[in-house]
Motif scaffolding. Structure first.
Motif, PDB file in Angstrom:
ATOM      1  N   LEU A  36     -34.045   0.942  14.971  1.00 48.74           N
ATOM      2  CA  LEU A  36     -33.811   1.691  13.737  1.00 48.74           C
ATOM      3  C   LEU A  36     -32.466   1.329  13.124  1.00 48.74           C
ATOM      4  O   LEU A  36     -32.348   1.135  11.909  1.00 48.74           O
ATOM      5  CB  LEU A  36     -33.885   3.197  14.012  1.00 48.74           C
ATOM      6  CG  LEU A  36     -35.273   3.770  14.285  1.00 48.74           C
ATOM      7  CD1 LEU A  36     -35.170   5.174  14.866  1.00 48.74           C
ATOM      8  CD2 LEU A  36     -36.110   3.794  13.004  1.00 48.74           C
ATOM      9  N   ARG A  37     -31.448   1.230  13.958  1.00 50.41           N
ATOM     10  CA  ARG A  37     -30.124   0.855  13.453  1.00 50.41           C
ATOM     11  C   ARG A  37     -30.149  -0.541  12.857  1.00 50.41           C
ATOM     12  O   ARG A  37     -29.520  -0.812  11.832  1.00 50.41           O
ATOM     13  CB  ARG A  37     -29.078   0.944  14.563  1.00 50.41           C
ATOM     14  CG  ARG A  37     -28.727   2.349  14.981  1.00 50.41           C
ATOM     15  CD  ARG A  37     -27.483   2.374  15.858  1.00 50.41           C
ATOM     16  NE  ARG A  37     -27.675   1.648  17.101  1.00 50.41           N
ATOM     17  CZ  ARG A  37     -28.154   2.186  18.215  1.00 50.41           C
ATOM     18  NH1 ARG A  37     -28.498   3.468  18.237  1.00 50.41           N
ATOM     19  NH2 ARG A  37     -28.274   1.465  19.316  1.00 50.41           N
ATOM     20  N   SER A  38     -30.880  -1.447  13.519  1.00 45.99           N
ATOM     21  CA  SER A  38     -30.961  -2.829  13.043  1.00 45.99           C
ATOM     22  C   SER A  38     -31.664  -2.910  11.690  1.00 45.99           C
ATOM     23  O   SER A  38     -31.238  -3.650  10.797  1.00 45.99           O
ATOM     24  CB  SER A  38     -31.701  -3.687  14.066  1.00 45.99           C
ATOM     25  OG  SER A  38     -31.834  -5.020  13.610  1.00 45.99           O
ATOM     26  N   ALA A  39     -32.738  -2.124  11.543  1.00 44.55           N
ATOM     27  CA  ALA A  39     -33.502  -2.137  10.285  1.00 44.55           C
ATOM     28  C   ALA A  39     -32.750  -1.427   9.174  1.00 44.55           C
ATOM     29  O   ALA A  39     -32.806  -1.820   8.013  1.00 44.55           O
ATOM     30  CB  ALA A  39     -34.869  -1.499  10.491  1.00 44.55           C
ATOM     31  N   GLY A  40     -32.040  -0.360   9.519  1.00 43.29           N
ATOM     32  CA  GLY A  40     -31.315   0.418   8.518  1.00 43.29           C
ATOM     33  C   GLY A  40     -32.253   1.271   7.679  1.00 43.29           C
ATOM     34  O   GLY A  40     -33.487   1.146   7.765  1.00 43.29           O
ATOM     35  N   ALA A  41     -31.676   2.111   6.865  1.00 40.98           N
ATOM     36  CA  ALA A  41     -32.473   2.950   5.969  1.00 40.98           C
ATOM     37  C   ALA A  41     -33.053   2.088   4.854  1.00 40.98           C
ATOM     38  O   ALA A  41     -32.464   1.059   4.494  1.00 40.98           O
ATOM     39  CB  ALA A  41     -31.606   4.056   5.375  1.00 40.98           C
ATOM     40  N   PRO A  42     -34.215   2.453   4.315  1.00 41.83           N
ATOM     41  CA  PRO A  42     -34.819   1.651   3.238  1.00 41.83           C
ATOM     42  C   PRO A  42     -33.923   1.590   2.014  1.00 41.83           C
ATOM     43  O   PRO A  42     -33.133   2.498   1.749  1.00 41.83           O
ATOM     44  CB  PRO A  42     -36.133   2.379   2.949  1.00 41.83           C
ATOM     45  CG  PRO A  42     -35.955   3.750   3.503  1.00 41.83           C
ATOM     46  CD  PRO A  42     -35.034   3.621   4.665  1.00 41.83           C
ATOM     47  N   ALA A  43     -34.064   0.508   1.256  1.00 44.92           N
ATOM     48  CA  ALA A  43     -33.194   0.281   0.102  1.00 44.92           C
ATOM     49  C   ALA A  43     -33.485   1.233  -1.048  1.00 44.92           C
ATOM     50  O   ALA A  43     -32.611   1.498  -1.872  1.00 44.92           O
ATOM     51  CB  ALA A  43     -33.328  -1.165  -0.366  1.00 44.92           C
ATOM     52  N   ALA A  44     -34.705   1.752  -1.103  1.00 45.25           N
ATOM     53  CA  ALA A  44     -35.113   2.545  -2.266  1.00 45.25           C
ATOM     54  C   ALA A  44     -34.869   4.038  -2.101  1.00 45.25           C
ATOM     55  O   ALA A  44     -35.542   4.850  -2.733  1.00 45.25           O
ATOM     56  CB  ALA A  44     -36.591   2.289  -2.571  1.00 45.25           C
ATOM     57  N   VAL A  45     -33.920   4.412  -1.250  1.00 43.29           N
ATOM     58  CA  VAL A  45     -33.654   5.834  -1.060  1.00 43.29           C
ATOM     59  C   VAL A  45     -32.961   6.417  -2.285  1.00 43.29           C
ATOM     60  O   VAL A  45     -32.369   5.700  -3.096  1.00 43.29           O
ATOM     61  CB  VAL A  45     -32.785   6.096   0.194  1.00 43.29           C
ATOM     62  CG1 VAL A  45     -33.489   5.625   1.445  1.00 43.29           C
ATOM     63  CG2 VAL A  45     -31.430   5.440   0.057  1.00 43.29           C
ATOM     64  N   VAL A  46     -33.032   7.717  -2.406  1.00 42.95           N
ATOM     65  CA  VAL A  46     -32.383   8.434  -3.499  1.00 42.95           C
ATOM     66  C   VAL A  46     -30.903   8.078  -3.553  1.00 42.95           C
ATOM     67  O   VAL A  46     -30.274   7.840  -2.516  1.00 42.95           O
ATOM     68  CB  VAL A  46     -32.596   9.952  -3.318  1.00 42.95           C
ATOM     69  CG1 VAL A  46     -31.991  10.437  -2.010  1.00 42.95           C
ATOM     70  CG2 VAL A  46     -32.037  10.742  -4.488  1.00 42.95           C
ATOM     71  N   SER A  47     -30.356   8.053  -4.754  1.00 39.60           N
ATOM     72  CA  SER A  47     -28.955   7.668  -4.937  1.00 39.60           C
ATOM     73  C   SER A  47     -28.184   8.757  -5.667  1.00 39.60           C
ATOM     74  O   SER A  47     -28.772   9.594  -6.370  1.00 39.60           O
ATOM     75  CB  SER A  47     -28.860   6.371  -5.747  1.00 39.60           C
ATOM     76  OG  SER A  47     -29.514   5.309  -5.099  1.00 39.60           O
ATOM     77  N   VAL A  48     -26.887   8.734  -5.520  1.00 35.06           N
ATOM     78  CA  VAL A  48     -26.017   9.623  -6.294  1.00 35.06           C
ATOM     79  C   VAL A  48     -26.257   9.355  -7.782  1.00 35.06           C
ATOM     80  O   VAL A  48     -26.324   8.206  -8.219  1.00 35.06           O
ATOM     81  CB  VAL A  48     -24.537   9.379  -5.929  1.00 35.06           C
ATOM     82  CG1 VAL A  48     -23.619  10.129  -6.881  1.00 35.06           C
ATOM     83  CG2 VAL A  48     -24.279   9.796  -4.483  1.00 35.06           C
TER      84      VAL A  48
END
Length: 218
Positions: A36-48
């Motif tokens: 999970l750490r290697s993959a990271g969170a998806p790029a399309a997550v909510v943003s500020v």
């Protein structure tokens, strides 16, 4: 009074948990966390700067309610957690109850916890941890999907859960194993996202001090 960080509580829990379940199962979860750490969170997550979408949620009593109605036009700290079955979630929610909620109450800011589990699970989570804030169900992860924060345990992790006598899909309102990445959002009164912290590794959580510091921007 100085409280231990969530990270230190997690580390202490892990020592006992790994000794309890043995090296085979502990290794499975360790590998999952590393992946999970290697993959990271998806790029399309909510943003500020994004506007928080509205969604129909369920209260712990099983009543349908709109997120906008819970917020009631005010700012909120929204915590996405995997479910009451997750010990790391329970450690975090208890810390927020103990250390964060008093600050939020003073400032008139709502604290909301959201998971995909059925309402009975939300009620058990609230009662078990003696939580004084709203614990809500997001059936089928509709809100979490709109925010781009949905994942699910690995196949090996699910087998390990089974060996421990548990199945994630039994906890979820829609009968699937889909769960949100642990995440904290802060939204202002207009519903604009002012802070986002998403963790790919579910053993890592947003510390109270980070949230309090972010609240200064409201």
């Amino acid at each position: 009074m100085t409280h231990a960080s969530i990270a230190s509580e997690v580390a202490r829990f892990n020592e006992g948990f790994e000794a309890q379940i043995g090296p085979d199962l502990a290794g499975t979860f360790t590998r999952e966390q590393a992946d999970l750490r290697s993959a990271g969170a998806p790029a399309a997550v909510v943003s500020v700067g994004d506007v928080l979408p509205d969604a129909k949620l369920l209260t712990a009593a099983g009543d349908a309610i709109q997120l906008s109605a819970v917020r009631a036009g005010g700012p909120a700290v929204i915590v996405f957690y995997r479910g009451g079955w997750c010990p790391y979630c329970n450690i975090t929610l208890r810390a927020y109850q103990r250390e964060l909620l008093p600050t939020l109450l003073e400032q008139g800011i709502k604290l909301l916890a959201v998971s995909p589990q059925h309402s009975e699970g939300s009620e058990a989570t609230a009662q078990g941890a003696e939580l004084g804030f709203d614990v809500l169900s997001d059936p089928a992860n509709v809100l979490a999907r709109a925010l781009g924060i949905v994942t699910e345990p690995s196949a090996d992790a699910r087998l390990a859960h089974t060996r421990l006598g548990f199945e994630v899909s039994d906890s979820n309102a829609d009968g699937t194993a889909a769960i949100p990445y642990p995440a904290v959002l802060i939204v202002d009164a207009a519903g604009t996202v002012r802070f986002v912290d998403v963790h790919a590794d579910y053993t890592k959580r947003t510390e109270v001090a980070q949230i309090v510091a972010a609240l200064r921007s409201l």
